[in-house]
Design a protein around this motif. Structure first.
Motif, PDB file in Angstrom:
ATOM      1  N   SER A 243       0.855  -1.186   0.000  1.00  0.00           N
ATOM      2  CA  SER A 243       0.000   0.000   0.000  1.00  0.00           C
ATOM      3  C   SER A 243       0.892   1.239   0.000  1.00  0.00           C
ATOM      4  CB  SER A 243      -0.921   0.013   1.228  1.00  0.00           C
ATOM      5  OG  SER A 243      -1.780  -1.111   1.228  1.00  0.00           O
ATOM      6  N   ALA A 244       0.285   2.384  -0.179  1.00  0.00           N
ATOM      7  CA  ALA A 244       1.050   3.635  -0.201  1.00  0.00           C
ATOM      8  C   ALA A 244       0.191   4.770   0.328  1.00  0.00           C
ATOM      9  CB  ALA A 244       1.537   3.962  -1.609  1.00  0.00           C
ATOM     10  N   TYR A 245       0.854   5.679   1.023  1.00  0.00           N
ATOM     11  CA  TYR A 245       0.198   6.909   1.473  1.00  0.00           C
ATOM     12  C   TYR A 245       0.749   8.048   0.635  1.00  0.00           C
ATOM     13  CZ  TYR A 245      -1.656  10.560   4.468  1.00  0.00           C
ATOM     14  OH  TYR A 245      -2.347  11.648   4.932  1.00  0.00           O
ATOM     15  N   VAL A 246      -0.103   8.693  -0.139  1.00  0.00           N
ATOM     16  CA  VAL A 246       0.289   9.806  -0.991  1.00  0.00           C
ATOM     17  C   VAL A 246      -0.044  11.103  -0.248  1.00  0.00           C
ATOM     18  CG1 VAL A 246      -0.054  10.955  -3.203  1.00  0.00           C
ATOM     19  CG2 VAL A 246      -0.128   8.458  -3.070  1.00  0.00           C
ATOM     20  N   PHE A 247       0.967  11.962  -0.085  1.00  0.00           N
ATOM     21  CA  PHE A 247       0.757  13.191   0.667  1.00  0.00           C
ATOM     22  C   PHE A 247       0.994  14.406  -0.217  1.00  0.00           C
ATOM     23  CE2 PHE A 247       5.163  11.874   1.349  1.00  0.00           C
ATOM     24  CZ  PHE A 247       5.880  13.024   1.022  1.00  0.00           C
ATOM     25  N   GLU A 248       0.291  15.478   0.105  1.00  0.00           N
ATOM     26  CA  GLU A 248       0.469  16.787  -0.532  1.00  0.00           C
ATOM     27  C   GLU A 248       0.599  17.818   0.576  1.00  0.00           C
ATOM     28  OE1 GLU A 248      -2.790  17.427  -3.152  1.00  0.00           O
ATOM     29  OE2 GLU A 248      -1.998  16.131  -4.734  1.00  0.00           O
ATOM     30  N   ILE A 249       1.774  18.414   0.683  1.00  0.00           N
ATOM     31  CA  ILE A 249       2.069  19.369   1.750  1.00  0.00           C
ATOM     32  C   ILE A 249       2.318  20.737   1.127  1.00  0.00           C
ATOM     33  CG2 ILE A 249       3.630  19.954   3.640  1.00  0.00           C
ATOM     34  CD1 ILE A 249       4.212  16.967   3.918  1.00  0.00           C
TER      35      ILE A 249
ATOM     36  N   GLU B 263      13.931   9.547   9.525  1.00  0.00           N
ATOM     37  CA  GLU B 263      13.729   9.327  10.959  1.00  0.00           C
ATOM     38  C   GLU B 263      12.567   8.373  11.212  1.00  0.00           C
ATOM     39  OE1 GLU B 263      13.121  13.217  12.444  1.00  0.00           O
ATOM     40  OE2 GLU B 263      15.240  13.826  12.283  1.00  0.00           O
ATOM     41  N   LEU B 264      11.515   8.509  10.402  1.00  0.00           N
ATOM     42  CA  LEU B 264      10.354   7.625  10.563  1.00  0.00           C
ATOM     43  C   LEU B 264      10.718   6.183  10.222  1.00  0.00           C
ATOM     44  CD1 LEU B 264       7.311   7.670  11.249  1.00  0.00           C
ATOM     45  CD2 LEU B 264       6.856   7.935   8.814  1.00  0.00           C
ATOM     46  N   ALA B 265      11.525   5.989   9.170  1.00  0.00           N
ATOM     47  CA  ALA B 265      11.937   4.635   8.784  1.00  0.00           C
ATOM     48  C   ALA B 265      12.837   4.001   9.836  1.00  0.00           C
ATOM     49  CB  ALA B 265      12.654   4.675   7.436  1.00  0.00           C
ATOM     50  N   ALA B 266      13.541   4.830  10.616  1.00  0.00           N
ATOM     51  CA  ALA B 266      14.426   4.307  11.657  1.00  0.00           C
ATOM     52  C   ALA B 266      13.689   4.058  12.968  1.00  0.00           C
ATOM     53  CB  ALA B 266      15.581   5.281  11.884  1.00  0.00           C
ATOM     54  N   ASP B 267      12.428   4.486  13.053  1.00  0.00           N
ATOM     55  CA  ASP B 267      11.659   4.290  14.282  1.00  0.00           C
ATOM     56  C   ASP B 267      11.381   2.808  14.494  1.00  0.00           C
ATOM     57  OD1 ASP B 267       9.753   5.929  16.307  1.00  0.00           O
ATOM     58  OD2 ASP B 267       8.740   4.097  15.660  1.00  0.00           O
ATOM     59  N   GLU B 268      11.481   2.360  15.728  1.00  0.00           N
ATOM     60  CA  GLU B 268      11.326   0.929  16.021  1.00  0.00           C
ATOM     61  C   GLU B 268       9.903   0.435  15.823  1.00  0.00           C
ATOM     62  OE1 GLU B 268      10.816   1.439  20.883  1.00  0.00           O
ATOM     63  OE2 GLU B 268      12.550   0.392  20.056  1.00  0.00           O
ATOM     64  N   HIS B 269       8.935   1.337  15.913  1.00  0.00           N
ATOM     65  CA  HIS B 269       7.544   0.916  15.703  1.00  0.00           C
ATOM     66  C   HIS B 269       7.113   1.081  14.252  1.00  0.00           C
ATOM     67  CE1 HIS B 269       3.262   0.286  16.316  1.00  0.00           C
ATOM     68  NE2 HIS B 269       3.031   1.456  15.741  1.00  0.00           N
ATOM     69  N   PHE B 270       7.392   2.251  13.673  1.00  0.00           N
ATOM     70  CA  PHE B 270       6.917   2.529  12.325  1.00  0.00           C
ATOM     71  C   PHE B 270       7.856   2.002  11.245  1.00  0.00           C
ATOM     72  CE2 PHE B 270       4.844   5.744  14.946  1.00  0.00           C
ATOM     73  CZ  PHE B 270       3.542   5.654  14.507  1.00  0.00           C
ATOM     74  N   GLY B 271       9.115   1.823  11.558  1.00  0.00           N
ATOM     75  CA  GLY B 271      10.064   1.329  10.565  1.00  0.00           C
ATOM     76  C   GLY B 271       9.670   0.005   9.933  1.00  0.00           C
TER      77      GLY B 271
ATOM     78  N   THR C 174       4.087   1.205   2.178  1.00  0.00           N
ATOM     79  CA  THR C 174       4.002   0.444   3.424  1.00  0.00           C
ATOM     80  C   THR C 174       3.494  -0.959   3.134  1.00  0.00           C
ATOM     81  OG1 THR C 174       1.693   1.006   3.910  1.00  0.00           O
ATOM     82  CG2 THR C 174       3.391   2.595   4.574  1.00  0.00           C
ATOM     83  N   TRP C 175       3.523  -1.765   4.166  1.00  0.00           N
ATOM     84  CA  TRP C 175       2.855  -3.059   4.065  1.00  0.00           C
ATOM     85  C   TRP C 175       1.349  -2.835   4.070  1.00  0.00           C
ATOM     86  CZ3 TRP C 175       5.628  -6.882   2.444  1.00  0.00           C
ATOM     87  CH2 TRP C 175       6.991  -6.938   2.745  1.00  0.00           C
ATOM     88  N   PRO C 176       0.584  -3.748   3.521  1.00  0.00           N
ATOM     89  CA  PRO C 176      -0.860  -3.531   3.352  1.00  0.00           C
ATOM     90  C   PRO C 176      -1.556  -3.120   4.635  1.00  0.00           C
ATOM     91  CG  PRO C 176      -0.195  -5.484   2.163  1.00  0.00           C
ATOM     92  CD  PRO C 176       1.014  -5.041   2.941  1.00  0.00           C
ATOM     93  N   ILE C 177      -2.468  -2.188   4.489  1.00  0.00           N
ATOM     94  CA  ILE C 177      -3.404  -1.651   5.473  1.00  0.00           C
ATOM     95  C   ILE C 177      -2.732  -0.782   6.544  1.00  0.00           C
ATOM     96  CG2 ILE C 177      -3.551  -3.310   7.407  1.00  0.00           C
ATOM     97  CD1 ILE C 177      -6.580  -3.411   6.866  1.00  0.00           C
ATOM     98  N   HIS C 178      -1.412  -0.538   6.423  1.00  0.00           N
ATOM     99  CA  HIS C 178      -0.706   0.312   7.386  1.00  0.00           C
ATOM    100  C   HIS C 178      -0.445   1.711   6.838  1.00  0.00           C
ATOM    101  CE1 HIS C 178      -0.067  -2.840  10.326  1.00  0.00           C
ATOM    102  NE2 HIS C 178       0.397  -3.636   9.382  1.00  0.00           N
TER     103      HIS C 178
ATOM    104  N   ARG D 104      -0.390   9.290   8.931  1.00  0.00           N
ATOM    105  CA  ARG D 104      -0.744  10.241   9.990  1.00  0.00           C
ATOM    106  C   ARG D 104       0.480  10.616  10.821  1.00  0.00           C
ATOM    107  NH1 ARG D 104      -5.627   7.062  10.125  1.00  0.00           N
ATOM    108  NH2 ARG D 104      -4.638   5.603  11.582  1.00  0.00           N
ATOM    109  N   GLU D 105       1.332   9.632  11.113  1.00  0.00           N
ATOM    110  CA  GLU D 105       2.540   9.924  11.878  1.00  0.00           C
ATOM    111  C   GLU D 105       3.515  10.784  11.081  1.00  0.00           C
ATOM    112  OE1 GLU D 105       5.315   9.880  15.032  1.00  0.00           O
ATOM    113  OE2 GLU D 105       3.142   9.528  14.902  1.00  0.00           O
TER     114      GLU D 105
END
Length: 306
Positions: free
Chosen positions: A185-191, A212-220, A248-252, A258-259
């Motif tokens: 899956s993928a989250y597409v963002f527009e900032i 930093e998000l990819a290095a996080d132990e929960h979200f990585g 991301t992996w499916p459904i995440h 959001r994070e």
């Protein structure tokens, strides 16, 4: 009482007892067969999930597919066992089943002509499952309605949306199906940033937040690939829009997205990068002397004269 005694005496008890014993044996055998088939399906489900994991696929993906297939196979086995049990019991109690089978064939032919929608739903459901288009646990959009797939049968598919509403679609009526959690899956963002900000600096901050998000132990572990920033996508009315994607992996994707936005907002605040909001200037034209007349009337002096 005398009539009852004569009725009981007239019964052929050896035949009744023999028939009862045969019925019990037949039902026990059918139950054992059903139990063995269900155990075999459980092993098939576990093996299918294990095989997919060995090939490098996500365990949850294979588990969803295995659950969908075994659920439908269990339904078929249950129907087959009940049908065989009913026919055997009828035969044992002396009912001729040949006319029943012939009548069932004629009835099936009549149903085939009269219930074309039902046949269409079953055939569509068969190919939907065979082609692995959607599984239980996927998030899908069917005919414009999105939700979590809760159940798949040969005739219908059931979705539950975010508000908890259950939507049931006959398989034959499905014209569009979009699976949002197939393999990845993928989250597409527009900032958006203000026109006075440096877009390259903003992109660098977003990329840093992604690392930093990819290095996080929960979200990585939920992220498949490094964050992609496509660059400036729009020059909107009040903002320069930067577009990107995180796989991301499916459904995440929503949890990770959001994070990501939360961290980008905090990083922009720390770096002094402005996230604009729409602004509109309103010009009020006042008729000459109207304000003075209104004030005079409010003060109780009556209508003002020019």
């Amino acid at each position: 009482m005398e009539i009852w005694n004569r009725f009981v005496t007239a019964l052929d008890w050896p035949v009744i007892i023999g028939t009862g014993i045969r019925l019990v044996i037949i039902l026990v055998v059918l139950w054992v067969i059903s139990w063995l088939v269900h155990k075999a399906l459980d092993r098939f489900q576990a093996r299918l999930a294990e095989k997919g994991t060995e090939k490098g696929k996500a365990g949850t993906e294979q588990a969803k597919r295995a659950e969908t297939l075994t659920h439908l196979l269990r339904q078929l086995v249950r129907i087959a066992v009940l049908a065989v049990a009913a026919l055997v019991v009828l035969k044992e109690i002396g009912v001729e089943i040949a006319p029943i089978l012939a009548g069932a064939g004629i009835l099936g032919l009549a149903v085939g002509f009269g219930a074309q929608n039902l046949v269409r739903d079953v055939i569509s459901g068969f190919f939907l499952i065979l082609e692995n288009q959607v599984r239980v646990g996927d998030v899908a959009i069917i005919n414009g309605t999105g939700g979590l797939v809760e159940a798949i049968a040969f005739r219908t598919i059931t979705l539950r949306d975010l508000a908890g509403t259950v939507h049931i679609f006959p398989n034959g009526t499905i014209t569009t199906l979009a699976n949002m959690t197939r393999d990845w899956s993928a989250y597409v963002f527009e900032i958006g940033i203000a026109y006075g900000e440096d877009s390259d600096r903003a992109v660098a901050v977003i990329q840093r937040v992604g690392e930093e998000l990819a290095a996080d132990e929960h979200f990585g572990p939920l992220i498949q690939e490094p964050l992609e920033v496509f660059g400036v996508d729009k020059l909107a009315d009040s903002a320069v829009v930067i577009k990107g994607r995180v796989k991301t992996w499916p459904i995440h994707q929503w949890e990770v997205g959001r994070e990501l936005l939360r961290r980008v907002k905090k990083a922009f605040d720390a770096e002094g990068i402005e996230i604009p909001f729409p602004q509109r200037a309103v010009h009020v034209r006042q008729e000459a002397g109207a304000f003075e007349r209104a004030m005079a009337e409010q003060a109780g002096h009556g209508p003002a004269t020019d």
